[in-house]
Scaffold this motif. Structure first.
Motif, PDB file in Angstrom:
ATOM      1  N   HIS A 123       0.891  -1.178   0.030  1.00  0.00           N
ATOM      2  CA  HIS A 123       0.037   0.155   0.009  1.00  0.00           C
ATOM      3  C   HIS A 123       0.733   1.163  -0.065  1.00  0.00           C
ATOM      4  CE1 HIS A 123      -3.889   1.749   0.146  1.00  0.00           C
ATOM      5  NE2 HIS A 123      -3.828   2.382   1.591  1.00  0.00           N
ATOM      6  N   ALA A 174       1.164   4.019  -2.816  1.00  0.00           N
ATOM      7  CA  ALA A 174       1.199   5.550  -2.502  1.00  0.00           C
ATOM      8  C   ALA A 174       2.585   6.390  -3.197  1.00  0.00           C
ATOM      9  CB  ALA A 174       1.342   5.966  -1.195  1.00  0.00           C
ATOM     10  N   LEU A 184      -2.300   0.413  -7.989  1.00  0.00           N
ATOM     11  CA  LEU A 184      -3.359  -0.085  -7.051  1.00  0.00           C
ATOM     12  C   LEU A 184      -4.147  -1.323  -7.911  1.00  0.00           C
ATOM     13  CD1 LEU A 184      -4.553   1.635  -4.989  1.00  0.00           C
ATOM     14  CD2 LEU A 184      -6.200   2.801  -6.624  1.00  0.00           C
ATOM     15  N   GLN A 202      -7.356  -7.379  -2.458  1.00  0.00           N
ATOM     16  CA  GLN A 202      -8.778  -7.505  -2.268  1.00  0.00           C
ATOM     17  C   GLN A 202      -9.394  -8.998  -2.919  1.00  0.00           C
ATOM     18  OE1 GLN A 202     -10.433  -3.983  -4.588  1.00  0.00           O
ATOM     19  NE2 GLN A 202      -9.545  -2.851  -2.339  1.00  0.00           N
ATOM     20  N   ILE A 251      -7.527   5.268  11.563  1.00  0.00           N
ATOM     21  CA  ILE A 251      -7.607   3.898  10.432  1.00  0.00           C
ATOM     22  C   ILE A 251      -8.969   3.571  10.137  1.00  0.00           C
ATOM     23  CG2 ILE A 251      -7.448   2.104  12.161  1.00  0.00           C
ATOM     24  CD1 ILE A 251      -5.561   2.152   8.679  1.00  0.00           C
ATOM     25  N   TYR A 310      -3.171  13.208   5.022  1.00  0.00           N
ATOM     26  CA  TYR A 310      -2.687  11.995   4.187  1.00  0.00           C
ATOM     27  C   TYR A 310      -1.159  12.206   4.341  1.00  0.00           C
ATOM     28  CZ  TYR A 310      -6.353  10.230   1.313  1.00  0.00           C
ATOM     29  OH  TYR A 310      -7.532   9.723   1.084  1.00  0.00           O
ATOM     30  N   LEU A 315      -0.658  10.427   7.545  1.00  0.00           N
ATOM     31  CA  LEU A 315      -1.038   9.057   7.542  1.00  0.00           C
ATOM     32  C   LEU A 315       0.086   8.241   7.036  1.00  0.00           C
ATOM     33  CD1 LEU A 315      -3.580   7.103   8.046  1.00  0.00           C
ATOM     34  CD2 LEU A 315      -4.001   7.506   5.809  1.00  0.00           C
ATOM     35  N   GLY A 348       2.145   5.431   9.237  1.00  0.00           N
ATOM     36  CA  GLY A 348       1.908   4.218   8.474  1.00  0.00           C
ATOM     37  C   GLY A 348       3.407   3.682   8.292  1.00  0.00           C
ATOM     38  N   VAL A 358       4.703  12.782  -1.894  1.00  0.00           N
ATOM     39  CA  VAL A 358       3.533  11.765  -2.189  1.00  0.00           C
ATOM     40  C   VAL A 358       2.205  12.587  -2.587  1.00  0.00           C
ATOM     41  CG1 VAL A 358       1.981   9.794  -1.662  1.00  0.00           C
ATOM     42  CG2 VAL A 358       4.442   9.601  -1.471  1.00  0.00           C
TER      43      VAL A 358
END
Ligand code: HEM
Length: 236
Positions: free
Chosen positions: A34, A38, A52, A60, A117, A155, A158, A162, A207
């Motif tokens: 992930h 990004a 993605l 997924q 989250i 973001y 985040l 992360g 990013v």
């Protein structure tokens, strides 16, 4: 009446640390992909959307999303909160030493991620699952273009939280499980923890500026779909 003490079943501290480590490593198999996705934004909209699409093949697939992403996240949070509460209860006043910067940043990033989250997962997954809305570069760009004062710091932090928590967490978890690990991250997250976190925040900003469309023009064909979604969710 029986006078036998009631024993509540509870995991020992080492067992709980192993549960925390295994669930963290399982979630990290998603998180690393992930964060790389990004990072792909730096190379433009097509690179991000391509990454993605590629990552989704893994995370997924329904059994993976339910277990590796969601269950491991919930188990990791439950184990971590339990350990933190035990630590607080068991700590005598004589033992109140300030942890080193690396550990403090690990905990601060954990609290930040804990707060945001589930909102992040709902905001990015619910529109796709319930309204068939395309989730892609343009979707993230839409939020940054419409509410930059909130979404740029959100973001950026985040990403930084992360990346710091995830990378340091992988290193700690390998140690807990007795697995081999490189020495370089120890120096980074202990002796130079603040600098490492600041560097990750800068990468996050890079990013986010790419996602905000600072470096490349963005295809906004899907904006009317996001306008309709925003109107349904927030009214107007
Ligand atoms: C700049 C930073 C980030 C951006 C732009 C971002 C963006 C996204 C997007 C677009 C999705 C939808 C994924 C898809 O449909 O394939 C998503 C889902 C998700 N994100 Fe993030 N994210 C960021 C950081 C993080 C971090 C740091 C974490 C965790 C620590 C995280 C956890 C998740 C989770 C668990 C999902 C749901 C995945 C799924 O079930 O398919 N994200 N994010």
């Amino acid at each position: 009446m029986s006078t036998r003490p009631v024993h509540r079943s509870r995991l020992s501290e080492p067992a709980l640390a192993r549960v925390q480590a295994v669930s963290g490593l399982a979630f990290a198999s998603f998180l690393v992909l992930h964060l790389l996705t990004a990072l792909a934004a730096v190379f433009g909209q097509r690179a991000y959307d391509g990454a993605l699409t590629l990552g989704r093949v893994y995370y997924q697939a329904l059994p993976i999303e339910l277990t590796v992403v969601l269950l491991s996240l919930v188990v990791h949070i439950a184990a971590s909160v339990t350990r933190a509460r035990r630590r607080r209860r068991g700590r005598g006043s004589a033992e109140r030493r300030r942890p080193h910067a690396g550990l403090r940043l690990h905990r601060v990033s954990a609290y930040f991620l804990l707060i945001f989250i589930f909102g992040h997962i709902t905001a990015t997954r619910a529109p796709a699952i319930f309204a068939d809305v395309p989730i892609e570069f343009a979707f993230v760009h839409y939020s940054l273009a419409n509410l930059p004062a909130y979404f740029v710091p959100y973001y950026t932090l985040l990403f930084a939280a992360g990346a710091y928590h995830g990378l340091r967490g992988i290193w700690v978890a390998l140690g807990v499980l007795g697995l081999p690990r490189p020495q370089a991250p120890r120096a980074l997250t202990r002796d130079h923890a603040t600098r490492a976190a600041a560097a990750l925040a800068l990468v996050g900003l890079l990013v986010v500026s790419a996602l905000a469309g600072v470096w490349y023009a963005v295809d906004t064909t899907n904006f009317p779909i996001y306008d309709a979604l925003a109107a349904r969710v927030f009214g107007g």
